[in-house]
Enzyme design. Structure first.
Site, mmCIF file in Angstrom:
data_model
loop_
_atom_site.group_PDB
_atom_site.id
_atom_site.type_symbol
_atom_site.label_atom_id
_atom_site.label_comp_id
_atom_site.label_asym_id
_atom_site.label_seq_id
_atom_site.Cartn_x
_atom_site.Cartn_y
_atom_site.Cartn_z
ATOM 1 N N GLU A 34 0.863 -1.186 0.000
ATOM 2 C CA GLU A 34 0.000 0.000 0.000
ATOM 3 C C GLU A 34 0.897 1.233 0.000
ATOM 4 O OE1 GLU A 34 -2.583 2.516 3.195
ATOM 5 O OE2 GLU A 34 -2.805 0.336 3.304
ATOM 6 N N LYS A 125 -11.081 -0.770 6.609
ATOM 7 C CA LYS A 125 -9.869 -0.591 7.403
ATOM 8 C C LYS A 125 -10.248 -0.056 8.782
ATOM 9 C CE LYS A 125 -6.875 2.932 6.926
ATOM 10 N NZ LYS A 125 -5.705 3.746 6.513
#
Length: 206
Positions: A34, A125
């Protein structure tokens, strides 16, 4: 994302450092990357990584700290496989759905999570993870047993097993991945990545 289990959150002080951290992570078998947009020239870095790992389908490259739909589209155009935000944004969700790119927004409440789920979000998340703690996952799974959760922030080798035991599908690690990195000694990142992958395999009984 589920298969990889651990996502490397890359925050380089430069594009070059970001690239070094990413390559070192993959060398340590940590293959979900990421790239945070706090990294200078993040779009260029995503494009470079996409080209570099074009022949390796096990490497998944996404964009993090995406705050608006313009940034989301830039990341997607440069090859991002997924988009991560610190908070839910309906416009970002729309862009990601349009291009069929998974969107993972940061949420801390049931209301935020259900809003995100209604917008087509597949993975949420949990951020910041160190504030809510791993028990929070178990509590959320009560009313929302089907929700896919990935904590970021506060996940480490000591508590990683607790997060998975309480029902997360993957975890994100950031600063702990670069622990010991002082210059171009990227081998420490590879070692840290290997330690996390070994811990994941132990948790999964592999």
């Amino acid at each position: 994302m589920i298969e990889n289990g651990v996502v490397a959150v890359i925050r380089g002080q430069s594009k070059e450092q970001g690239l070094g951290i990413c390559k070192a992570s993959v060398a340590g078998e940590l293959k979900a990357l990421e790239v945070a947009y706090t990294t200078p020239n993040a779009s260029e870095l995503i494009a470079e990584l996409t080209e570099y790992y074009a022949e390796d389908p096990t490497v998944v490259i996404g964009a993090g700290t995406v705050l608006d739909p313009v940034t989301a589209r830039l990341a997607i155009e440069n090859g991002a496989d997924f988009i991560v935000s610190p908070a839910f944004d309906a416009e970002v969700a729309t862009i990601c759905n349009l291009y069929q790119i998974p969107y993972m927004p940061g949420c801390m409440t049931i209301t935020e999570m259900t809003t995100a789920l209604k917008a087509g979000v597949d993975i949420i998340k949990v951020f910041p993870g160190d504030i809510v703690g791993s028990r929070f996952i178990k509590d959320v799974k009560g009313p929302l047993p089907y929700v896919n959760l990935m904590p970021t922030g506060g996940v480490n080798l000591d508590n990683m097993a607790e997060w998975f035991a309480n029902g997360v599908i993957s975890v994100g690690i950031g600063s702990d991945l670069t622990r010991g990195l002082t210059g171009d000694n990227y081998e420490v990142v590879t070692k840290n990545a290997q330690t996390y992958i070994a811990k994941l395999r132990e948790i999964r009984g592999e």
